[in-house]
Design a protein around this motif. Structure first.
Motif, PDB file in Angstrom:
ATOM      1  N   ASP A 139     -10.168  -8.754   0.451  1.00 61.14           N
ATOM      2  CA  ASP A 139      -9.975  -9.461   1.715  1.00 61.14           C
ATOM      3  C   ASP A 139      -9.129  -8.565   2.632  1.00 61.14           C
ATOM      4  N   VAL A 140      -9.743  -8.106   3.724  1.00 63.00           N
ATOM      5  CA  VAL A 140      -9.118  -7.111   4.604  1.00 63.00           C
ATOM      6  C   VAL A 140      -8.847  -7.721   5.977  1.00 63.00           C
ATOM      7  N   THR A 141      -7.638  -7.542   6.487  1.00 64.40           N
ATOM      8  CA  THR A 141      -7.311  -7.948   7.852  1.00 64.40           C
ATOM      9  C   THR A 141      -6.921  -6.710   8.647  1.00 64.40           C
ATOM     10  N   LEU A 142      -7.629  -6.477   9.749  1.00 70.78           N
ATOM     11  CA  LEU A 142      -7.364  -5.341  10.626  1.00 70.78           C
ATOM     12  C   LEU A 142      -6.864  -5.864  11.965  1.00 70.78           C
ATOM     13  N   ASP A 143      -5.706  -5.388  12.383  1.00 70.76           N
ATOM     14  CA  ASP A 143      -5.052  -5.891  13.598  1.00 70.76           C
ATOM     15  C   ASP A 143      -5.298  -4.940  14.772  1.00 70.76           C
ATOM     16  N   TYR A 144      -6.301  -5.276  15.590  1.00 71.87           N
ATOM     17  CA  TYR A 144      -6.608  -4.488  16.780  1.00 71.87           C
ATOM     18  C   TYR A 144      -5.810  -4.942  17.983  1.00 71.87           C
ATOM     19  N   GLU A 145      -5.157  -6.078  17.876  1.00 70.50           N
ATOM     20  CA  GLU A 145      -4.413  -6.628  19.018  1.00 70.50           C
ATOM     21  C   GLU A 145      -3.134  -5.845  19.279  1.00 70.50           C
ATOM     22  N   ASN A 146      -2.555  -5.295  18.218  1.00 72.10           N
ATOM     23  CA  ASN A 146      -1.276  -4.605  18.346  1.00 72.10           C
ATOM     24  C   ASN A 146      -1.343  -3.127  17.976  1.00 72.10           C
ATOM     25  N   HIS A 147      -2.554  -2.641  17.690  1.00 69.86           N
ATOM     26  CA  HIS A 147      -2.672  -1.256  17.242  1.00 69.86           C
ATOM     27  C   HIS A 147      -3.928  -0.606  17.815  1.00 69.86           C
ATOM     28  N   SER A 148      -3.867   0.697  18.003  1.00 68.11           N
ATOM     29  CA  SER A 148      -5.002   1.451  18.535  1.00 68.11           C
ATOM     30  C   SER A 148      -6.083   1.576  17.471  1.00 68.11           C
ATOM     31  N   PRO A 149      -7.312   1.896  17.863  1.00 67.92           N
ATOM     32  CA  PRO A 149      -8.368   2.109  16.867  1.00 67.92           C
ATOM     33  C   PRO A 149      -8.008   3.194  15.855  1.00 67.92           C
ATOM     34  N   GLU A 150      -7.357   4.257  16.326  1.00 68.01           N
ATOM     35  CA  GLU A 150      -6.969   5.332  15.416  1.00 68.01           C
ATOM     36  C   GLU A 150      -5.955   4.837  14.380  1.00 68.01           C
ATOM     37  N   GLU A 151      -5.010   4.022  14.836  1.00 69.70           N
ATOM     38  CA  GLU A 151      -3.997   3.486  13.909  1.00 69.70           C
ATOM     39  C   GLU A 151      -4.639   2.555  12.888  1.00 69.70           C
ATOM     40  N   VAL A 152      -5.590   1.748  13.341  1.00 67.40           N
ATOM     41  CA  VAL A 152      -6.280   0.843  12.420  1.00 67.40           C
ATOM     42  C   VAL A 152      -7.076   1.639  11.386  1.00 67.40           C
ATOM     43  N   GLY A 153      -7.825   2.650  11.838  1.00 72.35           N
ATOM     44  CA  GLY A 153      -8.630   3.443  10.915  1.00 72.35           C
ATOM     45  C   GLY A 153      -7.797   4.156   9.872  1.00 72.35           C
ATOM     46  N   THR A 154      -6.681   4.747  10.304  1.00 71.78           N
ATOM     47  CA  THR A 154      -5.796   5.451   9.366  1.00 71.78           C
ATOM     48  C   THR A 154      -5.184   4.481   8.363  1.00 71.78           C
ATOM     49  N   ALA A 155      -4.699   3.344   8.865  1.00 74.07           N
ATOM     50  CA  ALA A 155      -4.076   2.354   7.983  1.00 74.07           C
ATOM     51  C   ALA A 155      -5.092   1.786   6.992  1.00 74.07           C
ATOM     52  N   PHE A 156      -6.302   1.556   7.450  1.00 75.66           N
ATOM     53  CA  PHE A 156      -7.356   1.037   6.585  1.00 75.66           C
ATOM     54  C   PHE A 156      -7.597   1.981   5.407  1.00 75.66           C
ATOM     55  N   ALA A 157      -7.734   3.268   5.704  1.00 69.82           N
ATOM     56  CA  ALA A 157      -7.963   4.248   4.642  1.00 69.82           C
ATOM     57  C   ALA A 157      -6.795   4.300   3.669  1.00 69.82           C
ATOM     58  N   GLN A 158      -5.584   4.301   4.201  1.00 70.58           N
ATOM     59  CA  GLN A 158      -4.397   4.378   3.340  1.00 70.58           C
ATOM     60  C   GLN A 158      -4.330   3.195   2.380  1.00 70.58           C
ATOM     61  N   GLU A 159      -4.638   2.007   2.886  1.00 66.70           N
ATOM     62  CA  GLU A 159      -4.542   0.817   2.034  1.00 66.70           C
ATOM     63  C   GLU A 159      -5.732   0.693   1.087  1.00 66.70           C
ATOM     64  N   VAL A 160      -6.889   1.214   1.477  1.00 70.40           N
ATOM     65  CA  VAL A 160      -8.014   1.269   0.540  1.00 70.40           C
ATOM     66  C   VAL A 160      -7.626   2.114  -0.667  1.00 70.40           C
ATOM     67  N   LEU A 161      -6.981   3.252  -0.413  1.00 70.34           N
ATOM     68  CA  LEU A 161      -6.559   4.125  -1.509  1.00 70.34           C
ATOM     69  C   LEU A 161      -5.506   3.471  -2.386  1.00 70.34           C
ATOM     70  N   GLU A 162      -4.700   2.593  -1.792  1.00 69.57           N
ATOM     71  CA  GLU A 162      -3.705   1.857  -2.567  1.00 69.57           C
ATOM     72  C   GLU A 162      -4.366   0.757  -3.394  1.00 69.57           C
ATOM     73  N   ALA A 163      -5.247   0.002  -2.747  1.00 68.02           N
ATOM     74  CA  ALA A 163      -5.858  -1.155  -3.400  1.00 68.02           C
ATOM     75  C   ALA A 163      -6.938  -0.768  -4.393  1.00 68.02           C
ATOM     76  N   TYR A 164      -7.618   0.330  -4.106  1.00 69.66           N
ATOM     77  CA  TYR A 164      -8.728   0.757  -4.964  1.00 69.66           C
ATOM     78  C   TYR A 164      -8.698   2.280  -5.095  1.00 69.66           C
ATOM     79  N   PRO A 165      -7.755   2.805  -5.867  1.00 70.19           N
ATOM     80  CA  PRO A 165      -7.586   4.264  -5.962  1.00 70.19           C
ATOM     81  C   PRO A 165      -8.776   4.985  -6.572  1.00 70.19           C
ATOM     82  N   GLU A 166      -9.686   4.238  -7.243  1.00 68.55           N
ATOM     83  CA  GLU A 166     -10.860   4.863  -7.865  1.00 68.55           C
ATOM     84  C   GLU A 166     -11.991   5.108  -6.883  1.00 68.55           C
TER      85      GLU A 166
END
Length: 488
Positions: A95-122
């Protein structure tokens, strides 16, 4: 990791399929050059058949479902420091929540990748082989030179980047790909997702795809509540090891009055299935992917256009009209199931080369649209979609991919009850044995829900709830679990 042996298996499978088709055509046309006739043949008065059924294609005891889905349990939560991305690892999905209201597209994309690696390192070792499975399917003659792949993918990516309406999507994907890859570039089967491989993954529908899906919408006299219910079955390449079932995801895009919930896979930036905050549901279904001349130069990406339409419009009619109006410029013909609380449509989107040959056209079909000659639908207050256009005079693929079989099964099932509850509808849709014949090495029975079904989505406009049956990594089973993913 997919290797050359697996790639060769894919190529051999294709050649066997083509050879089998050739043999069938030869047999059908009297390949020995001598035509037999049956003018003097008469049936005997009585014949006792020696054929006996070996099994039933339906489950012995259909499961009785409640209207509501089950609640999923959160197993862990991962949040970026800036709050742009939060991922909850649920029992059946992410279950993923991406906050575009307070963050730029670049910030969302970077954060998404970082947390994917945390949640699913495989993700690297699991998903990189899947990406190559799709590449080799889309480019069967490819050996070592991946330039043709990147030429196609990067060209399509550029169309998203240079489109003012869509450019934020590219900024997000570009940042995601950079972060998930860790700066690694190029196509190399090494168990690590590179920048180019990550971008390719998000352009599978435009550049590589070969899938099959179906959808159904019921309302009015067909539902006990009188309110609309839309069902979508996503049939997708699950991967040789069921990789896509490892990364089921529900993505909540927070964008104020442009918010939507996407139901797809981790790292997939375009739309597979989604519902916006106005209740407009839309999902992609393949039509004619490998049967028409593929063109990507001077074309647009329909899954990214669909993301824009869901953000921009608040009715199914507006979304459908927008997609039909742009359909000539897409890469492949396709269907879209589109619904809101008041309407249900199928956008039959034909690309320009099909229209120019007079072989097909684009139209927003509803339940009153005249159907192809010989095609029947006996149930008012309902709409069916398979992997063929169905409008009178349009391109007809009903004879391929089991489309007619699935259409006719839906027609029979919808007619089996005067009215349905949501629970009764789930029972009807899951009544077939999903692996019928396959376990014996046979081709199997053409099922509505089949061995390639990744997700089954139910949108209930009476309650506002959305349920999803996520296929497990082991593959589709007869024990289907519908998970409540919340309200739209």
């Amino acid at each position: 990791m997919i290797n050359k042996n697996l790639r060769n298996k894919i190529l051999v499978s294709k050649r066997i399929a083509v050879s089998a088709m050739a043999l069938l055509f030869a047999a059908a046309s009297g390949g020995c050059g001598k035509s037999e006739t049956y003018a003097d043949f008469t049936f005997p008065e009585s014949v006792e058949s020696s054929l006996t059924p070996v099994s039933n294609t339906y489950v012995d005891e259909p499961k009785k479902y409640e209207d509501d889905g089950i609640s999923d349990k959160a197993l862990g939560e991962y949040s970026s420091q800036n709050g742009a991305c939060v991922i909850k690892k649920m029992e059946h999905y992410y279950d993923v929540t991406l906050d575009y209201e307070n963050h730029s597209p670049e910030e969302v994309g970077t954060a998404f990748a970082q947390e994917v690696l945390e949640a699913y390192p495989e993700i690297h070792e699991v998903m990189e082989p899947y990406i190559y499975e799709n590449i080799y399917w889309g480019f069967p003659a490819l050996v070592d030179d991946f330039d043709p792949v990147w030429d196609r993918v990067s060209y399509l990516a550029k169309t998203v980047e240079e489109d003012e309406r869509l450019s934020d999507y590219w900024k997000e994907l570009d940042a995601y790909a950079e972060a998930i890859s860790g700066g690694v570039h190029g196509y190399k089967e090494d168990g690590h997702i590179s920048y180019e491989e990550a971008v390719t993954f998000s352009f599978i529908p435009e550049a590589l795809r070969g899938t099959a899906c179906s959808a159904l919408s019921l309302w009015g006299d067909k539902m006990e509540t009188g309110d609309r219910v839309t069902v979508r079955l996503l049939d997708w390449n699950l991967g040789t090891d069921g990789q896509m079932c490892e990364v089921h995801s529900v993505i909540h895009a927070k964008k104020g009055n442009r918010s939507y919930t996407g139901i797809s896979f981790l790292g997939f930036e375009s739309i597979v299935s989604a519902i916006n905050d106005d209740g407009v549901f839309a999902a992609i279904l393949d039509v004619g992917t490998i049967r028409e001349n593929y063109i990507y130069k001077d074309r647009k990406c329909y899954t990214y256009d669909l993301r824009y339409a869901l953000e921009e419009f608040d009715t199914a009619k507006e979304v459908g009209d927008f997609m039909v109006g742009n359909s000539a410029d897409y890469t492949w013909s396709h269907n879209l199931i589109i619904s809101d609380e008041n309407s249900s449509y199928c956008a039959e989107d034909a690309v320009s080369q099909l229209q120019e040959k007079g072989m097909g056209y684009s139209i927003l079909r509803d339940n009153k649209t005249p159907l192809l000659k010989g095609l029947t639908w006996d149930n008012p207050d309902s709409l069916c979609v398979v992997n063929s256009f169905a409008t009178e005079g349009n391109q007809d693929f009903l004879y391929q991919d089991g489309n007619a079989v699935r259409w006719n099964k839906y027609n029979e099932w919808v007619g089996s009850e005067d009215k349905f509850t949501v629970g009764e509808l789930k029972t009807v849709l899951t009544q077939e044995k999903v692996n019928q014949g396959v376990e014996k090495g046979e081709a199997g029975v053409t099922n509505v829900r089949n061995t390639g079904t990744a997700q089954m989505i139910i949108v209930d406009y009476h309650t506002g709830k959305v349920q999803v049956a996520f296929t497990p990594v082991s593959g589709p089973t007869d024990d289907v679990v519908f998970t409540d993913i919340g309200n739209f």
